[in-house]
Design an enzyme around this catalytic site. Structure first.
Site, PDB file in Angstrom:
ATOM      1  CB  THR A 197      -0.914   0.045   1.234  1.00  0.00           C
ATOM      2  OG1 THR A 197      -0.108   0.251   2.408  1.00  0.00           O
ATOM      3  CG2 THR A 197      -1.689  -1.249   1.376  1.00  0.00           C
ATOM      4  CD  GLU A 346      -4.731  -1.580   4.612  1.00  0.00           C
ATOM      5  OE1 GLU A 346      -3.777  -0.839   4.880  1.00  0.00           O
ATOM      6  OE2 GLU A 346      -5.634  -1.249   3.801  1.00  0.00           O
ATOM      7  CE  LYS A 456     -10.421  16.524  13.126  1.00  0.00           C
ATOM      8  NZ  LYS A 456      -9.842  16.134  11.812  1.00  0.00           N
ATOM      9  CD1 TRP A 461     -15.156  17.562  13.399  1.00  0.00           C
ATOM     10  CD2 TRP A 461     -15.307  15.397  12.900  1.00  0.00           C
ATOM     11  NE1 TRP A 461     -14.321  16.897  14.249  1.00  0.00           N
ATOM     12  CE2 TRP A 461     -14.388  15.548  13.972  1.00  0.00           C
ATOM     13  CE3 TRP A 461     -15.551  14.122  12.423  1.00  0.00           C
ATOM     14  CZ2 TRP A 461     -13.716  14.487  14.555  1.00  0.00           C
ATOM     15  CZ3 TRP A 461     -14.899  13.045  12.998  1.00  0.00           C
ATOM     16  CH2 TRP A 461     -13.989  13.233  14.045  1.00  0.00           C
TER      17      TRP A 461
END
Length: 563
Positions: A197, A346, A456, A461
Site C-alpha cells: 500500500t 487491507e 474541522k 466536522w
C-alpha cells in the site's frame, strides 16, 4: 469463544482445503469454450488457459521456485497476469503484484522487502529494472514479457539475446513446458499473495492474504454479485473487463470470480481511452470496475455519445474514491449502470456493494442516484460497526458518525514484518479503516470522509467528499477536490480546486455565489462554501487513480492560498 462439541473425525475422510486451485478447477466443468482475450493480440478458450497455467507451473519448477518463495510480476493487465494469479499461487508460491506506478526507489524497497526470487517483467518496464537491478538483494532470475511475440516482431528469440540474469521470454518458456502438472494440496492458510500500500508517510506497507481468505472473498462476491444480483453478472451473457490495475488488490478479486464462472474475460493491457472504448464495443463488455477518474475519462470522451447504444449494456462498479452525483448522472445519461463499492487494500478489498432492494428499484432515477453514490450495503459475511474516539460503538441510525471498524473472513492479518502498525490496524480486535461514516438501519454505508481529510472548522466536522459531491453537480465542473487548510479563527477552512470541462469558462465568485444562494435557501450548511476556489488543468492523483490530498496540501498550498 464458547465450548462446543466437535464432529468426530475419520482418518480416511478427505477434508479439502479452500485453495485457489479449486477456483481454477471449476473453469473447465461447464463452459470451457468461452474466451479470455488480450487486447487485439491474443485469445484462447478455458481449455487452453488451463493448459497454460500448468505450463507456467512447470516453468516455475524449472526456475527452482519452491513453496513459500515469492514470484513478482510487473505487467499491464493481461492474460499473463491472470495466469500468474492462478498458477503461481497454486504451486504454493507467493505472488507479489508490483505497483508499476510507484517510484523506482519504492519498487526497489518492495521487491527487497518481499524477498522476490523470480521476476516476470514486461519489456516496457526494463528501464526501471535497469536503474534498480544492482541494488536488488534476493532476485535470482527474470522472465521477460513481450507483446511483440504475438505480432511476430519480437527480437528476443534466444537466451543469447537476453540481458544478463534473464532466463527467457514468457511465451517461449511456456511453449517448451509440459501441459501436465498436478497442483498439490496444502494448508488453506498458506500465504498466497502480497502487495504494498502507498501510505502517506514512511515506506509502503506489505499486505498479505492466504488461500482461504481469497477463496472466501470470491465466495462473498459470488453471493452478493451473483446471488443477490447487486451488480448482475451472468456467465452466460456477461463479459468482464477490469479497468482497475491487477496489481491493485487483485483487481478487486473479480478475476478469481470470473475464472471460476468461466465467464468471457477481456484484458486491455495499458489503459488507453481509445483501446478501452474499442474493446467495450467489439468484445461486448458488460461488467467492469474502476476508480471515478477512469469513468470520468471515458464519459468525457467526445466519442462516448456515438456509442450510447453499446454503453447501455455496461455495468460499472466504482471504488477507490467517492462516486459523485455529477459523474453518476453523466454516466446514467449514456445508459451506463453505475454502483459504488467500498473496501481497502487491507480488506481484499470488498466490504460493501450498492444493492437496490425491490422497493428501491421503484424509485425514480434521481432518487436512485442518491443510493448508487453511497458506499454500498454491507457485504455478506462482513461485520461492520462504527466506533467513536473512545472505543465506544455508535448506533446505526443513518446520522451518527464514527470510524468504520470491521471483521470478516478475508481481512488481512496485519502488515508484513511490521507488527506495530499491524497491532494498530487491529486495535481492540476490529480492523480500523480510518474512514468516518454513518450506517443506516438497513445497512447502507455512507462515507463522510477519511479521518485525516475531514475539515474541522468552527467546532464542526465538514466532509470534503460531500463538498466535492456538491461541486460535481455544477454545470461545467469536470473534477474537483476539497481540502482543509489552517485558519487562525476557525481552525481550518475548506479550499477547492476545480478542473473545468472543455468549452466552459467558470468564475470562482460565480460558483461561490451559487453555493451561498443554496445556503440561504437552507439546502446547504454555511460551511459548504469554500474560502477559495482555484482552477487547475489537472488534479494530482495517487498511483491507483485516487485524488492525492496529501500532495494537494503539501505542493499546492501556495497556489490555493494565493501566496
Amino acid at each position: 469463544m464458547i465450548q462446543t462439541k466437535l464432529i468426530p473425525r475419520t482418518t480416511e475422510a478427505h477434508e479439502p482445503p479452500l485453495l485457489i486451485k479449486n477456483l481454477l478447477a471449476q473453469s473447465l466443468k461447464y463452459e470451457p469454450q468461452r474466451e479470455i482475450v488480450y487486447r487485439d493480440l491474443f485469445r484462447m478458450d478455458y481449455t487452453r488457459f488451463n493448459q497454460r497455467v500448468r505450463q507456467l507451473a512447470n516453468v516455475l519448477t524449472d526456475l527452482n521456485v519452491q513453496p513459500g518463495d515469492t514470484v513478482a510480476v510487473l505487467d499491464w493487465d493481461s492474460h499473463r497476469y491472470l495466469e500468474c494469479f492462478l498458477g503461481v499461487t497454486s504451486t504454493g508460491a507467493i505472488l507479489h503484484t508490483i505497483n508499476i506506478r510507484l517510484s523506482p526507489s519504492q519498487i526497489l524497497y518492495t521487491m527487497n522487502h518481499a524477498q522476490d526470487k523470480v521476476v516476470f517483467i514486461h519489456e516496457d518496464f526494463l528501464p526501471i529494472l535497469a536503474a534498480i537491478k544492482p541494488q536488488l538483494t534476493t532476485v535470482e532470475t527474470y522472465v521477460i514479457l513481450s507483446d511483440k511475440v504475438y505480432t511476430g516482431t519480437s527480437e528476443i528469440n534466444s537466451l543469447a539475446e537476453l540481458p544478463e540474469g534473464f532466463s527467457g521470454e514468457y511465451e517461449a518458456l511456456l511453449k517448451g513446458a509440459s501441459e501436465q502438472y498436478e497442483f498439490p494440496d496444502f494448508d488453506e492458510n498458506t500465504w498466497a499473495t502480497t502487495f504494498y500500500t502507498t501510505g502517506t508517510t514512511g515506506n509502503p506497507k506489505g499486505v498479505y492474504f492466504s488461500h482461504r481468505q481469497l477463496f472466501m472473498h470470491t465466495m462473498g462476491l459470488l453471493t452478493y454479485i451473483i446471488g443477490y444480483e447487486a451488480m448482475p453478472f451472468k456467465g452466460s451473457t456477461d463479459v468482464y473487463m477490469p479497468i482497475t490495475p491487477m496489481f491493485h488488490v487483485h483487481a478487486w478479486g473479480f478475476p478469481f470470480l470470473a475464472t471460476m464462472m468461466s465467464a468471457k474475460q477481456v484484458y486491455p493491457g495499458r489503459y488507453e481511452p481509445e483501446v478501452l472504448l474499442k474493446l467495450l464495443i467489439t468484445e461486448g463488455v458488460t461488467l467492469s470496475h474502476c476508480v471515478p477518474t477512469i469513468l470520468n475519462m471515458l464519459v468525457s470522451s467526445p466519442a462516448a455519445p456515438k456509442f450510447k447504444q453499446n454503453l447501455s449494456r455496461w455495468k460499472v462498479l466504482i471504488g477507490g474514491s467517492a462516486l459523485t452525483k455529477g459523474l453518476a448522472k453523466a454516466a446514467t445519461e449514456l445508459g451506463i449502470t453505475v454502483m459504488s463499492g467500498y473496501g481497502m487494500s487491507e480488506t481484499a478489498p470488498v466490504m460493501a456493494v450498492g444493492y437496490l432492494n425491490e422497493q428501491e428499484k421503484q424509485l425514480s432515477p434521481e432518487e436512485q442516484i442518491d443510493l448508487r453514490t453511497r458506499a454500498g450495503r454491507i457485504s455478506p459475511f462482513i461485520e461492520m460497526r462504527l466506533m467513536d474516539d473512545d472505543g465506544n460503538f455508535v448506533p446505526h441510525d443513518g446520522h451518527s458518525l464514527g470510524e468504520i471498524v470491521a471483521r470478516g473472513p478475508w481481512l488481512t492479518q496485519g502488515y508484513y514484518e511490521d507488527p506495530e502498525r499491524g497491532a494498530d490496524l487491529w486495535k481492540g480486535g476490529w480492523l480500523h479503516t480510518g474512514d468516518v461514516a454513518s450506517i443506516t438501519p438497513d445497512y447502507w454505508v455512507v462515507i463522510a470522509d477519511r479521518t485525516k481529510d475531514v475539515i474541522k472548522t468552527g467546532g464542526e466536522w465538514v466532509s470534503s467528499l460531500d463538498m466535492e459531491d456538491v461541486l460535481s453537480q455544477i454545470e461545467g465542473v469536470a473534477e474537483s477536490a476539497v481540502i482543509g487548510l489552517p485558519d487562525d479563527r476557525w481552525g481550518e477552512r475548506p479550499h477547492a480546486i476545480i478542473v473545468q470541462k472543455p468549452g466552459y469558462t467558470l468564475q470562482a465568485e460565480g460558483i461561490k455565489a451559487g453555493l451561498q444562494a443554496k445556503v440561504e435557501r437552507g439546502e446547504l450548511h454555511k460551511w459548504y462554501v469554500p474560502d477559495r476556489i482555484v482552477f487547475v488543468t489537472e488534479i494530482p492523483k495517487t498511483s491507483v487513480g485516487k485524488i492525492d490530498k496529501k500532495k494537494i496540501r503539501s505542493e499546492m498550498k501556495e497556489l490555493i492560498l494565493g501566496k
